[in-house]
Design an enzyme around this catalytic site. Structure first.
Site, mmCIF file in Angstrom:
data_model
loop_
_atom_site.group_PDB
_atom_site.id
_atom_site.type_symbol
_atom_site.label_atom_id
_atom_site.label_comp_id
_atom_site.label_asym_id
_atom_site.label_seq_id
_atom_site.Cartn_x
_atom_site.Cartn_y
_atom_site.Cartn_z
ATOM 1 N N GLY A 230 0.693 -1.503 0.200
ATOM 2 C CA GLY A 230 0.090 -0.023 -0.060
ATOM 3 C C GLY A 230 0.798 1.366 -0.045
ATOM 4 N N CYS B 55 -27.765 -9.193 -16.559
ATOM 5 C CA CYS B 55 -27.163 -8.873 -17.624
ATOM 6 C C CYS B 55 -28.217 -9.119 -18.929
ATOM 7 C CB CYS B 55 -25.722 -9.744 -18.096
ATOM 8 S SG CYS B 55 -25.125 -9.534 -19.635
ATOM 9 N N CYS C 208 -26.350 -12.206 -20.999
ATOM 10 C CA CYS C 208 -25.835 -13.501 -20.736
ATOM 11 C C CYS C 208 -26.822 -13.914 -19.440
ATOM 12 C CB CYS C 208 -24.375 -13.651 -20.498
ATOM 13 S SG CYS C 208 -23.885 -13.054 -18.883
ATOM 14 N N CYS D 241 -22.964 -6.885 -18.925
ATOM 15 C CA CYS D 241 -21.586 -7.066 -18.003
ATOM 16 C C CYS D 241 -20.595 -6.277 -18.715
ATOM 17 C CB CYS D 241 -21.217 -8.918 -18.011
ATOM 18 S SG CYS D 241 -22.164 -9.844 -17.763
ATOM 19 N N CYS E 283 -18.849 -12.452 -20.214
ATOM 20 C CA CYS E 283 -19.940 -12.460 -20.606
ATOM 21 C C CYS E 283 -20.044 -13.225 -21.983
ATOM 22 C CB CYS E 283 -20.636 -11.024 -21.106
ATOM 23 S SG CYS E 283 -22.263 -10.657 -21.712
#
Lengths: 259, 312
Positions: B41, B250, B253, B275, B281
């Site tokens: 970080g 979606c 899909c 998606c 997808c």
């Protein structure tokens, strides 16, 4: 009887900027619950002294000791920087002359007050908000403006917000640099009234720098008169203002305009 | 799925070093990456180089990728989750030509995934590296303009100010409205900007088996999250962190738990949600999953994309 140890002890504090001596050999003690006024004309080293005392400017010489909770009198410049910064946002408060220096102008009033709480680990929104409301009420700010940004506030409101923001962590010592500077007299009067009430109610110790003797008379228990970086006279406020000894203090007192 | 490395003229013959950057630069960047991995970080400054595309187009991510890529690697590049957008296509082709590595659209087949603004829907695995393109590495920047002060706040772990920004959100909108670049604490120590990925992807960063590297080209910073590191999104006790939700699935899909993009289909308010992870997808559709608009959906989608309609 044993005398209690002071809250703040300053010994031989000197601050030089090159050849310019801003503060020369200043020593004093401040006890718990006491309000010390520092008066003097512009350029006499008042603000420099305040910066040195509040751990924001390392003095050239001398020692500033503060009675840390659980540790006793400690040289603040011997502390590590994170410790000093923690002290500044918990046990101390600094009210700046210009509220723009002491506030976050793009953060709402509530956020400004809540910042110190969040800085010491508060993570409950509801609790932070209640505490902020409580403090805004104490400094007589309209709660309806809690979510407004301080840049839309008047000067007096900004100054009161700054005070709330500093007092929210219940500090023991507050430094104020010209807290009434730039405000008109009626707003000044209300602010002074508020400050006097808070100082008495919370048993705050405070060091107030001002060039306004009326402010000093109202708020301070003791006065320190500065000229050219030196303390020329100290004593109880009434004593200094009513019976000034040093020629400069006499001049200062006699220069106040009477209405 | 995986495309073989191009066997055309060698990059060395063309006058370029393997993966574009010179070896000294790569060593410098690798040292920064090692430091970044050692201090999860923490933003490590590095000597960013000029890349053959403008700042903001992924120069930081490309330099990181160029420094870690080897001939045995397989590269996937996505932009907003999609493999077929300009940024992704260009960067993928860049490394196919300068490093002659095979490229892929399948998350599972890639050893390095360079990404802009998304983490793939398919879970990442051990041994994979995901490289994020970072526009602004400093999460405190919007609140504290002074760089010196920001660094002190990181050094002393003074992160109350970040909490103030979330407080402001709740005070103004009644909830934490920050939806991307949602600040996280890494390893309980450093506050980190997860780049503009949607907060939907934040939970994927936590305890992730893959190595996560972040490169900011303009700001010249590299930071990292090693595998299996705790990444916690900031929140309040009474306003816990929550990811975005959609009312629809979606349209292509039928996936229920993916990050969806809104696609406008016509000028009469017609729209669909698909998606954002295009490969995910496609694979689901190949497996036989169907969504609301599957009948003629490909046509509608092609029309929308072909007409160059901006995604919302």
């Amino acid at each position: 009887m044993e005398t209690p140890s002071p809250l703040l002890r300053v010994r031989n504090l000197t601050q030089a900027f090159g050849p310019l001596l801003a503060c020369a050999d200043i020593s004093f003690e401040l006890h718990s619950g006491e309000v010390l006024g520092v008066v003097g004309e512009s350029g006499s080293g008042k603000t420099t002294l305040l910066n040195c005392l509040s751990a924001r400017l390392t003095p050239t010489n001398g020692i500033v000791e503060y009675d840390l909770r659980g540790r006793g009198l400690t040289d603040i410049y011997a502390l590590s920087e994170p410790e000093r910064r923690l002290l500044l946002r918990t046990d101390w408060g600094v009210v700046m002359q210009n509220p723009r220096d002491g506030l976050r102008m793009n953060v709402s009033a509530g956020g400004n007050v809540g910042e110190r709480l969040m800085a010491v680990g508060a993570r409950h929104y509801g609790a932070i908000r209640r505490e902020a409301e409580d403090w805004l009420a104490k400094v007589e700010l309209d709660l309806g403006r809690m979510d407004d940004k301080p840049k839309h506030f008047s000067g007096g409101m900004q100054q009161r917000l700054q005070i709330a923001r500093n007092l929210v962590t219940k500090p023991r010592l507050v430094f104020m640099d010209e807290p009434t500077g730039g405000l008109d007299v009626s707003v000044q009067a209300r602010l002074l009234d508020l400050l006097r009430g808070l100082v008495r109610e919370l048993r705050l110790s405070a060091i107030i720098v001002t060039h306004d003797l009326a402010v000093a008379r109202l708020l301070a228990d003791r006065l320190m008169v500065m000229k050219d970086g030196k303390v020329v006279e100290t004593g109880l406020t009434d004593q200094v203002l009513d019976d000034p000894h040093h020629p400069y203090t006499q001049l200062l007192v006699s220069s106040v305009l009477q209405v | 799925m995986t495309r073989a490395a191009p066997q055309s003229e060698s990059v060395v013959e063309a006058g370029y070093n393997f993966a574009y950057l010179d070896e000294q630069t790569k060593r410098m960047i690798r040292r920064c990456i090692l430091k970044a991995v050692a201090v999860p970080g923490y933003q490590v400054p590095f000597g960013g180089r000029e890349m053959p595309l403008p700042y903001g187009w992924g120069t930081g991510g490309m330099q990181v990728t160029a420094s870690i890529i080897g001939r045995a690697d397989t590269l996937k590049v996505i932009d907003q989750g999609a493999d077929d957008t300009t940024n992704a296509v260009n960067i993928r082709r860049f490394f196919a030509r300068t490093a002659e590595v095979p490229t892929t659209e399948a998350t599972a087949e890639a050893s390095i995934v360079q990404t802009r603004h998304r983490v793939p829907e398919d879970p990442l695995a051990e041994g994979q590296i995901i490289v994020y393109q970072v526009p602004q590495p400093e999460p405190l920047r919007a609140l504290e303009p002074r760089e010196v002060e920001c660094r002190k706040m990181h050094a002393y772990k003074e992160y109350g100010l970040m909490q103030v920004s979330l407080y402001e959100d709740i005070a103004r909108f009644g909830e934490i409205a920050t939806s991307y670049s949602y600040p996280v604490m890494v390893n309980d120590r450093y506050l980190m900007s997860p780049t503009p990925i949607p907060k939907f992807d934040n939970p994927k960063m936590d305890d992730c088996p893959a190595l996560q590297l972040f490169g900011a080209g303009r700001e010249k910073r590299i930071y990292a999250v090693p595998p299996y590191t705790r990444v916690k999104s900031l929140d309040f006790d009474d306003h816990p962190f929550a990811i975005q939700q959609w009312e629809e699935d979606c349209a292509l899909c039928g996936a229920e738990e993916t990050f969806l993009d809104e696609v406008i289909l016509d000028d009469k308010g017609g729209k669909m949600y698909v998606c954002s992870d295009s490969h995910f997808c496609e694979r689901r559709r190949a497996e036989g999953h169907r969504g609301r608009l599957s009948e003629g959906a490909a046509k509608a989608y092609a029309a929308a994309v072909g007409a160059d309609v901006e995604e919302a």
